[in-house]
Design a protein around this motif. Sequence first.
Motif, PDB file in Angstrom:
ATOM      1  N   PHE A   1       0.696  -1.341   0.021  1.00  0.00           N
ATOM      2  CA  PHE A   1       0.021   0.532  -0.246  1.00  0.00           C
ATOM      3  C   PHE A   1       0.715   0.946   0.163  1.00  0.00           C
ATOM      4  O   PHE A   1       0.497   2.319  -0.851  1.00  0.00           O
ATOM      5  N   ILE A   2       2.275   1.401   0.457  1.00  0.00           N
ATOM      6  CA  ILE A   2       2.631   2.241   0.951  1.00  0.00           C
ATOM      7  C   ILE A   2       3.948   3.016  -1.052  1.00  0.00           C
ATOM      8  O   ILE A   2       3.218   3.696  -1.410  1.00  0.00           O
TER       9      ILE A   2
ATOM     10  N   LEU B   1       0.838  -1.548   9.450  1.00  0.00           N
ATOM     11  CA  LEU B   1       1.039  -0.609   9.213  1.00  0.00           C
ATOM     12  C   LEU B   1       0.121   0.622   8.656  1.00  0.00           C
ATOM     13  O   LEU B   1       0.250   2.432   7.986  1.00  0.00           O
ATOM     14  N   LYS B   2      -0.924   1.204   9.150  1.00  0.00           N
ATOM     15  CA  LYS B   2      -1.693   1.961   9.879  1.00  0.00           C
ATOM     16  C   LYS B   2      -1.375   3.046  10.126  1.00  0.00           C
ATOM     17  O   LYS B   2      -1.593   4.041   9.253  1.00  0.00           O
ATOM     18  N   LYS B   3      -0.790   3.266  10.664  1.00  0.00           N
ATOM     19  CA  LYS B   3      -0.101   4.122  11.209  1.00  0.00           C
ATOM     20  C   LYS B   3       0.698   4.997  10.272  1.00  0.00           C
ATOM     21  O   LYS B   3       0.988   5.952  10.066  1.00  0.00           O
ATOM     22  N   LYS B   4       1.619   3.796   9.715  1.00  0.00           N
ATOM     23  CA  LYS B   4       2.424   4.425   8.697  1.00  0.00           C
ATOM     24  C   LYS B   4       1.883   4.889   7.415  1.00  0.00           C
ATOM     25  O   LYS B   4       1.958   6.159   7.078  1.00  0.00           O
TER      26      LYS B   4
ATOM     27  N   LEU C   1       1.924   9.337   6.529  1.00  0.00           N
ATOM     28  CA  LEU C   1       2.108   9.344   4.764  1.00  0.00           C
ATOM     29  C   LEU C   1       1.200  10.127   3.909  1.00  0.00           C
ATOM     30  O   LEU C   1       1.907  11.464   2.984  1.00  0.00           O
ATOM     31  N   THR C   2      -0.172   9.650   4.069  1.00  0.00           N
ATOM     32  CA  THR C   2      -0.535  10.512   3.016  1.00  0.00           C
ATOM     33  C   THR C   2      -0.974  12.066   4.448  1.00  0.00           C
ATOM     34  O   THR C   2      -1.046  12.547   2.909  1.00  0.00           O
ATOM     35  N   LYS C   3      -1.284  11.966   5.587  1.00  0.00           N
ATOM     36  CA  LYS C   3      -0.831  13.757   5.826  1.00  0.00           C
ATOM     37  C   LYS C   3       0.399  13.959   5.429  1.00  0.00           C
ATOM     38  O   LYS C   3      -0.017  15.851   5.349  1.00  0.00           O
ATOM     39  N   LYS C   4       1.671  13.727   5.711  1.00  0.00           N
ATOM     40  CA  LYS C   4       2.575  14.060   5.119  1.00  0.00           C
ATOM     41  C   LYS C   4       2.415  14.703   3.907  1.00  0.00           C
ATOM     42  O   LYS C   4       3.299  16.058   3.498  1.00  0.00           O
TER      43      LYS C   4
ATOM     44  N   LEU D   1      -8.399   5.941   4.223  1.00  0.00           N
ATOM     45  CA  LEU D   1      -8.663   4.928   5.153  1.00  0.00           C
ATOM     46  C   LEU D   1      -9.971   5.093   5.707  1.00  0.00           C
ATOM     47  O   LEU D   1     -10.108   5.061   6.366  1.00  0.00           O
ATOM     48  N   LEU D   2     -10.462   3.332   5.461  1.00  0.00           N
ATOM     49  CA  LEU D   2     -11.585   2.763   5.543  1.00  0.00           C
ATOM     50  C   LEU D   2     -11.114   1.661   6.647  1.00  0.00           C
ATOM     51  O   LEU D   2     -10.367   0.411   6.371  1.00  0.00           O
TER      52      LEU D   2
END
Length: 365
Positions: A208-209, A232-235, A239-242, A250-251
Amino acid sequence: MKVFWLFNHPAPYKVDMFNCLGEKVDLFVLFERSKEKCRNNVFYGEEKRFHYAICKGLKWGLMNSLSATPIKYIKKEKYDCIVINGWRTLTEMKTLRYLKKHDIPYIFAINGGIIKKKENIFIRKIKTKYIGGALSYLCPDDNSKEYLIHYGAKKENIHFFHYSSIFEKDIIKKPREEIEKIELRKKLANSNEKLFVSSGQLIKRKNFIELIKVWKNLPQAYKLLICGEGKLKKKIEKLTKKEKLENIKLLPYQKKKDLLYLFSISDGFIFLSKEDIYGHVINEALSQGLPVISSNKVNASLNLIKDGYNGYIVKLNEENDIIKKIKNETLLTMGNNCIETSKQNTIEQSAVDTLKAIEEFINKK
């Protein structure tokens, strides 16, 4: 016809197939454990309309176990057919050794398989030891067939089954009209946005990354929904926020009916997994008239997707081509083709295929 089946855990799609098969045979399924450690609890809960039990013994990690319960049942009861689904756990290894030692014929079944390009010779010998020697084999696709042959199975002893998590009733009759889709997804996307979905465990293998990095180079009008839970949810969230990717959302893990609904109102399903021995989500997307863009590392995609007919197969290192396929307007014309493909790959058909393999096995014994 009395059938014994050893399976790791009561995955709902397998339980559904067992329910269908149990209508035709006297089926007893022995599960090695009550659940796979990495699975969301919502994943389980299907009604079981066949005889079953859970192995006693040691259980650890994601799926491993050590139990003598299968051997006790095989000694106690006389079965017309024994099916061992896999070889990787110590329980499966122990049971396979027992069957080989006592010259008891059995079917060896796999949910999929991929040959490793670089493999330790010792590991290959172990795989060959446990995979070889069955009277018959069950597998879902050509890649998995080559996997079995590579590790000692005879080509003429291999039977195919349509591996599925979809009932006939789950498949929509026709794709939703674009106007209807836009109206139904107002809560998820603006009316002028393209809506794509990806789904799976948020782990490294699912890639997903890399998908997010690809999405970074798409216009804001392309919205991506990622459904799932995992390490990897938090990562992914960071990443999407950064990167300020407001077009990615994300659902949480979705129940099957909710996921199918989401598929039915989307424009495309994208799956860039680095490796999948099968991948039920591919046929689930197709069942809702949703074309699939998938990496060439997913057995289900290689089995079900025809380039330009119901989706596209892409290479992971070719980002420009992936973006080109996402933007390709022909995706919107593939809905009926997707549905036709899914109609050939149902749980009911899987049970028919499996029954045929069992009957041929019994006649061959």
